[in-house]
Design an enzyme around this catalytic site. Structure first.
Site, short mmCIF file in Angstrom:
data_model
loop_
_atom_site.label_atom_id
_atom_site.label_comp_id
_atom_site.label_asym_id
_atom_site.label_seq_id
_atom_site.Cartn_x
_atom_site.Cartn_y
_atom_site.Cartn_z
N GLY A 123 30.57 40.76 -22.73
CA GLY A 123 30.14 41.68 -21.69
C GLY A 123 29.46 40.91 -20.57
O GLY A 123 29.03 39.77 -20.78
N GLN A 162 24.01 39.25 -13.56
CA GLN A 162 24.10 37.92 -14.20
C GLN A 162 24.83 36.91 -13.31
O GLN A 162 24.73 35.70 -13.54
CB GLN A 162 24.77 38.02 -15.57
CG GLN A 162 23.89 38.78 -16.57
CD GLN A 162 24.53 38.86 -17.94
OE1 GLN A 162 25.34 39.74 -18.20
NE2 GLN A 162 24.19 37.93 -18.81
N CYS A 211 22.82 36.49 -25.31
CA CYS A 211 22.97 36.83 -23.90
C CYS A 211 23.35 35.57 -23.14
O CYS A 211 22.75 34.52 -23.34
CB CYS A 211 21.65 37.40 -23.35
SG CYS A 211 21.77 37.92 -21.63
N LEU A 212 24.35 35.70 -22.27
CA LEU A 212 24.81 34.54 -21.50
C LEU A 212 23.70 34.02 -20.57
O LEU A 212 23.75 32.87 -20.16
CB LEU A 212 26.05 34.90 -20.68
CG LEU A 212 27.30 35.22 -21.52
CD1 LEU A 212 28.41 35.78 -20.64
CD2 LEU A 212 27.79 33.98 -22.27
N HIS A 257 20.49 45.36 -18.62
CA HIS A 257 20.51 44.36 -17.54
C HIS A 257 20.40 45.04 -16.18
O HIS A 257 19.73 44.52 -15.28
CB HIS A 257 21.83 43.58 -17.56
CG HIS A 257 21.84 42.37 -18.45
ND1 HIS A 257 20.94 41.33 -18.31
CD2 HIS A 257 22.65 42.03 -19.48
CE1 HIS A 257 21.21 40.40 -19.22
NE2 HIS A 257 22.24 40.80 -19.95
O1 GNR Z 1 28.58 37.76 -25.10
C1 GNR Z 1 27.68 38.50 -25.49
N1 GNR Z 1 27.58 38.80 -26.80
C2 GNR Z 1 26.74 39.79 -27.30
C3 GNR Z 1 26.53 39.82 -28.67
C4 GNR Z 1 25.73 40.81 -29.22
C5 GNR Z 1 25.14 41.75 -28.42
C6 GNR Z 1 25.33 41.72 -27.06
C7 GNR Z 1 26.13 40.75 -26.49
S1 GNR Z 1 26.40 40.72 -24.78
C8 GNR Z 1 26.70 39.03 -24.51
C9 GNR Z 1 27.08 38.77 -23.07
C10 GNR Z 1 25.93 39.12 -22.14
O2 GNR Z 1 24.95 38.45 -22.00
N2 GNR Z 1 26.02 40.29 -21.55
O3 GNR Z 1 25.00 40.71 -20.77
NI NI Z 2 23.20 39.78 -21.55
#
Ligand code: GNR
Ligand code: NI
Length: 175
Positions: free
Chosen positions: A46, A51, A98-99, A144
């Protein structure tokens, strides 16, 4: 399409409250394309527009495409101005990442099921039910848009430790 830079902690932009998209224009569709490319490249399941430093209420997601499975088929989704309509009392726990907080994972408890409303790329209002990882991910992404990060659900001790680690890292990188 273009891959954009993903901002990470302690970037203060991550705390902004993103603005609604008022019309689904070709620029919005172009932004969604860039977000999908950036998300697949990362890779992530996601991505919220903030971001990539764009404070708009726009989310991309793909729960089907897994980097450990070359045969999986991409199922790109775009959610514009998403809002939770209802959530279950039942909770579920997922190990979240989270990225914008690279290589940090912790268990977070959230409503197990949610119903949410959004605009699609044609500007049409839709509603969908989410459960499992889909429910976790849509809640993580909507957070976010409101400047909320998954570390905000952890103990103060854990959160302070993460914030400190990333602040230190940014300071070193700037030297
Ligand atoms: O890639 C993502 N993996 C994830 C794993 C468990 C719960 C939420 C996520 S979202 C994350 C990508 C991201 O930072 N989205 O905002
Ligand atoms: Ni995230």
């Amino acid at each position: 399409m273009a891959i954009r830079e993903i901002i990470i902690l302690p970037d203060k932009q991550l705390r902004l409250v993103s603005k609604p998209v008022d019309r689904v224009t070709s620029e919005v569709r172009k932004l969604a394309d860039d977000m999908l490319e950036t998300m697949y490249d990362a890779p992530g399941i996601g991505l919220a527009a903030i971001q990539i430093a764009v404070p708009l209420r726009l989310i991309t997601m793909d729960l089907a495409k897994r980097d450990d499975d070359e045969t999986s088929v991409a199922r790109p989704r775009v959610f514009i101005n998403p809002e939770i309509v209802s959530k279950s009392d039942e909770l579920s726990v997922y190990e979240e990442g989270c990225l914008s907080i690279p290589e940090y994972y912790e268990a977070v408890e959230r409503p197990a099921k949610v119903r949410f409303r959004f605009l699609d790329l044609d500007g049409k209002t839709r509603e969908e039910d989410a459960e499992g990882l889909f429910a976790t991910c849509i809640q993580h992404e909507i957070d976010h848009l409101n400047g909320v990060l998954f570390v905000d659900y952890l103990s103060k001790l854990k959160r302070d430790r993460v914030m400190k680690k990333f602040t230190k890292f940014a300071r070193r990188a700037a030297e």
